[in-house]
Design a protein around this motif. Structure first.
Motif, PDB file in Angstrom:
ATOM      1  N   SER A 159      36.326  34.577  39.292  1.00 39.57           N
ATOM      2  CA  SER A 159      37.562  34.230  39.976  1.00 39.57           C
ATOM      3  C   SER A 159      38.697  34.064  38.972  1.00 39.57           C
ATOM      4  CB  SER A 159      37.360  32.914  40.753  1.00 39.57           C
ATOM      5  OG  SER A 159      38.553  32.528  41.386  1.00 39.57           O
ATOM      6  N   GLY A 160      39.804  34.742  39.234  1.00 33.72           N
ATOM      7  CA  GLY A 160      40.947  34.660  38.334  1.00 33.72           C
ATOM      8  C   GLY A 160      41.015  35.781  37.321  1.00 33.72           C
ATOM      9  N   HIS A 161      39.912  36.491  37.142  1.00 36.62           N
ATOM     10  CA  HIS A 161      39.915  37.634  36.229  1.00 36.62           C
ATOM     11  C   HIS A 161      40.411  38.862  36.971  1.00 36.62           C
ATOM     12  CE1 HIS A 161      36.793  36.083  33.052  1.00 36.62           C
ATOM     13  NE2 HIS A 161      37.768  35.223  33.288  1.00 36.62           N
ATOM     14  N   ARG A 162      41.399  39.531  36.397  1.00 34.53           N
ATOM     15  CA  ARG A 162      41.970  40.696  37.064  1.00 34.53           C
ATOM     16  C   ARG A 162      41.531  42.017  36.444  1.00 34.53           C
ATOM     17  NH1 ARG A 162      48.056  39.368  36.623  1.00 34.53           N
ATOM     18  NH2 ARG A 162      48.309  41.373  37.677  1.00 34.53           N
ATOM     19  N   SER A 163      40.872  41.928  35.286  1.00 38.84           N
ATOM     20  CA  SER A 163      40.413  43.143  34.630  1.00 38.84           C
ATOM     21  C   SER A 163      38.922  43.319  34.862  1.00 38.84           C
ATOM     22  CB  SER A 163      40.679  43.063  33.124  1.00 38.84           C
ATOM     23  OG  SER A 163      40.037  44.116  32.452  1.00 38.84           O
ATOM     24  N   TYR A 165      39.758  48.754  35.089  1.00 39.70           N
ATOM     25  CA  TYR A 165      40.753  48.575  36.146  1.00 39.70           C
ATOM     26  C   TYR A 165      41.436  47.224  35.976  1.00 39.70           C
ATOM     27  CZ  TYR A 165      39.073  52.694  38.493  1.00 39.70           C
ATOM     28  OH  TYR A 165      38.748  53.988  38.779  1.00 39.70           O
ATOM     29  N   PHE A 166      42.724  47.248  36.206  1.00 43.12           N
ATOM     30  CA  PHE A 166      43.516  46.017  36.141  1.00 43.12           C
ATOM     31  C   PHE A 166      44.584  46.129  37.210  1.00 43.12           C
ATOM     32  CE2 PHE A 166      44.881  42.238  33.939  1.00 43.12           C
ATOM     33  CZ  PHE A 166      46.243  42.172  34.174  1.00 43.12           C
ATOM     34  N   SER A 167      44.674  45.124  38.049  1.00 46.56           N
ATOM     35  CA  SER A 167      45.654  45.137  39.140  1.00 46.56           C
ATOM     36  C   SER A 167      45.585  46.431  39.931  1.00 46.56           C
ATOM     37  CB  SER A 167      47.079  44.933  38.592  1.00 46.56           C
ATOM     38  OG  SER A 167      47.205  43.646  38.038  1.00 46.56           O
ATOM     39  N   GLU A 168      44.379  46.796  40.293  1.00 41.55           N
ATOM     40  CA  GLU A 168      44.096  47.932  41.176  1.00 41.55           C
ATOM     41  C   GLU A 168      44.401  49.293  40.571  1.00 41.55           C
ATOM     42  OE1 GLU A 168      45.164  47.199  45.430  1.00 41.55           O
ATOM     43  OE2 GLU A 168      46.108  45.392  44.635  1.00 41.55           O
ATOM     44  N   THR A 169      44.695  49.338  39.285  1.00 40.50           N
ATOM     45  CA  THR A 169      45.035  50.597  38.623  1.00 40.50           C
ATOM     46  C   THR A 169      44.048  50.869  37.504  1.00 40.50           C
ATOM     47  OG1 THR A 169      47.369  50.266  39.105  1.00 40.50           O
ATOM     48  CG2 THR A 169      46.830  51.861  37.389  1.00 40.50           C
ATOM     49  N   GLN A 170      43.625  52.108  37.383  1.00 41.99           N
ATOM     50  CA  GLN A 170      42.778  52.475  36.250  1.00 41.99           C
ATOM     51  C   GLN A 170      43.641  52.515  35.001  1.00 41.99           C
ATOM     52  OE1 GLN A 170      40.933  56.550  35.137  1.00 41.99           O
ATOM     53  NE2 GLN A 170      39.367  55.560  36.380  1.00 41.99           N
ATOM     54  N   CYS A 204      29.015  45.838  34.579  1.00 43.27           N
ATOM     55  CA  CYS A 204      30.399  45.508  34.899  1.00 43.27           C
ATOM     56  C   CYS A 204      30.770  44.272  34.097  1.00 43.27           C
ATOM     57  CB  CYS A 204      30.510  45.248  36.395  1.00 43.27           C
ATOM     58  SG  CYS A 204      32.004  44.403  36.913  1.00 43.27           S
ATOM     59  N   ALA A 205      31.989  44.243  33.607  1.00 41.08           N
ATOM     60  CA  ALA A 205      32.452  43.082  32.854  1.00 41.08           C
ATOM     61  C   ALA A 205      33.859  42.719  33.297  1.00 41.08           C
ATOM     62  CB  ALA A 205      32.447  43.372  31.353  1.00 41.08           C
ATOM     63  N   SER A 206      34.112  41.446  33.424  1.00 44.31           N
ATOM     64  CA  SER A 206      35.469  41.032  33.775  1.00 44.31           C
ATOM     65  C   SER A 206      36.092  40.274  32.610  1.00 44.31           C
ATOM     66  CB  SER A 206      35.481  40.176  35.051  1.00 44.31           C
ATOM     67  OG  SER A 206      35.002  38.873  34.826  1.00 44.31           O
ATOM     68  N   SER A 207      37.399  40.287  32.563  1.00 45.41           N
ATOM     69  CA  SER A 207      38.109  39.543  31.542  1.00 45.41           C
ATOM     70  C   SER A 207      39.469  39.131  32.072  1.00 45.41           C
ATOM     71  CB  SER A 207      38.254  40.352  30.252  1.00 45.41           C
ATOM     72  OG  SER A 207      39.048  41.477  30.449  1.00 45.41           O
ATOM     73  N   ARG A 235      37.276  52.298  41.583  1.00 48.83           N
ATOM     74  CA  ARG A 235      38.487  51.749  42.171  1.00 48.83           C
ATOM     75  C   ARG A 235      38.423  50.236  42.122  1.00 48.83           C
ATOM     76  NH1 ARG A 235      38.025  52.708  48.718  1.00 48.83           N
ATOM     77  NH2 ARG A 235      35.834  52.141  48.990  1.00 48.83           N
ATOM     78  N   GLN A 236      39.564  49.631  42.307  1.00 51.29           N
ATOM     79  CA  GLN A 236      39.634  48.170  42.335  1.00 51.29           C
ATOM     80  C   GLN A 236      40.462  47.765  43.550  1.00 51.29           C
ATOM     81  OE1 GLN A 236      41.768  46.136  39.163  1.00 51.29           O
ATOM     82  NE2 GLN A 236      40.262  44.476  39.188  1.00 51.29           N
ATOM     83  N   PHE A 237      40.030  46.716  44.177  1.00 54.38           N
ATOM     84  CA  PHE A 237      40.694  46.231  45.386  1.00 54.38           C
ATOM     85  C   PHE A 237      41.646  45.085  45.047  1.00 54.38           C
ATOM     86  CE2 PHE A 237      38.102  48.839  48.051  1.00 54.38           C
ATOM     87  CZ  PHE A 237      36.894  48.939  47.402  1.00 54.38           C
ATOM     88  N   SER A 238      42.416  44.697  46.027  1.00 51.15           N
ATOM     89  CA  SER A 238      43.436  43.669  45.790  1.00 51.15           C
ATOM     90  C   SER A 238      42.831  42.325  45.398  1.00 51.15           C
ATOM     91  CB  SER A 238      44.325  43.512  47.020  1.00 51.15           C
ATOM     92  OG  SER A 238      43.547  43.167  48.147  1.00 51.15           O
ATOM     93  N   ASN A 239      41.582  42.095  45.751  1.00 50.21           N
ATOM     94  CA  ASN A 239      40.935  40.832  45.362  1.00 50.21           C
ATOM     95  C   ASN A 239      40.210  40.961  44.021  1.00 50.21           C
ATOM     96  OD1 ASN A 239      38.802  42.456  46.041  1.00 50.21           O
ATOM     97  ND2 ASN A 239      37.888  41.066  47.543  1.00 50.21           N
ATOM     98  N   SER A 240      40.487  42.043  43.298  1.00 50.40           N
ATOM     99  CA  SER A 240      39.930  42.356  41.979  1.00 50.40           C
ATOM    100  C   SER A 240      38.503  42.878  42.007  1.00 50.40           C
ATOM    101  CB  SER A 240      40.036  41.163  41.013  1.00 50.40           C
ATOM    102  OG  SER A 240      41.378  40.865  40.750  1.00 50.40           O
ATOM    103  N   ARG A 241      37.856  42.840  43.130  1.00 54.34           N
ATOM    104  CA  ARG A 241      36.522  43.452  43.218  1.00 54.34           C
ATOM    105  C   ARG A 241      36.633  44.940  42.918  1.00 54.34           C
ATOM    106  NH1 ARG A 241      32.937  45.880  46.779  1.00 54.34           N
ATOM    107  NH2 ARG A 241      34.544  46.107  48.389  1.00 54.34           N
TER     108      ARG A 241
END
Lengths: 113, 116
Positions: A27-31, A49-54, A91-94, A67-73
């Motif tokens: 939660s809170g990670h956008r990448s 992906y960051f903010s829904e953009t590759q 998968c890794a988030s940051s 792809r990435q969704f608006s909830n960062s999933r």
């Protein structure tokens, strides 16, 4: 605080099929970054992906997409599976875009028969 | 293209001994990370090194970074069996180098086995 969640954990497919893997970041990670791990090639970067953009892409054929969704999933898809696609997909988030300390999920282990 | 080389790739050591794992990288970066992976598990962050001369310690592990030499070391002191795992270093190149913009590139990993 929940960690990175990947589903499914294990799956078996046959050549020519396609597969979709899912990743829910911390939660809170956008990448969200995706890596392929194999005994022969090690950890290979697929895309970020960051903010829904590759934002960045590794040297993989176009059969690999995401792809990435608006909830960062995030989801990644592999079409027309080949035997060589058998691997652990991590998968890794940051917090920040473009690297940084990565928090990995448990991975999805794909076997292609 | 950025190359990250670890050595040794395999390390078998006795409990109580000291050893160092080396991580060399081929381009300018001041952000380096160490991760641990247990068999069948995912990667866990160990150390974040963000500047030249950075040193971090956690238990029997100590990591350092020399950005001028493009070298990081992971030193193991008085090894115990619980340290048996594969250790990866990863280097960020950020957006200064467009070829490798914005990702972490991993070394091949060092598989450590600590024997009684």
């Amino acid at each position: 605080k929940a960690g990175v969640t990947q589903t499914p954990r294990y799956l078996i497919k046959t050549r020519g099929q396609q597969v979709t893997l899912s990743c829910s970041p911390i939660s809170g990670h956008r990448s969200v970054s995706w890596y392929q791990q194999t005994p022969g090639q090690g950890l290979q970067f697929l895309f970020e992906y960051f903010s829904e953009t590759q934002r960045n892409k590794g040297n993989f054929p176009g059969r690999f997409s995401g792809r990435q969704f608006s909830n960062s999933r995030s989801e990644m898809n592999v079409s027309t599976l080949e035997l060589g696609d058998s691997a652990l997909y991590l998968c890794a988030s940051s917090l920040k875009q473009g690297g940084g300390e990565l928090f990995f999920g448990e991975g999805s282990r794909l076997t292609v028969l | 293209e950025l190359k990250v080389e670890q050595n040794p790739l395999f390390l078998s050591m006795q409990e109580g001994k000291n050893y160092t794992i080396y991580c060399n990288y081929s381009t300018t970066s001041d952000r380096l990370y160490w991760y641990r992976q247990d068999p069948g598990k995912s990667l866990e962050s160990l150390f974040v090194l963000l500047s030249n001369g950075a040193v971090k310690q956690e238990g029997r592990l100590m990591a350092s970074l020399d950005t001028k030499a493009r070298l990081s070391t992971l030193h193991i002191t008085a090894a115990v069996h619980d340290l048996s795992a594969t250790y990866f270093c990863a280097v960020d190149t950020g957006r200064r180098n467009n070829t490798n913009a914005g990702k972490s590139t991993f070394g091949d990993g060092t598989t450590l086995t600590v024997k009684p």
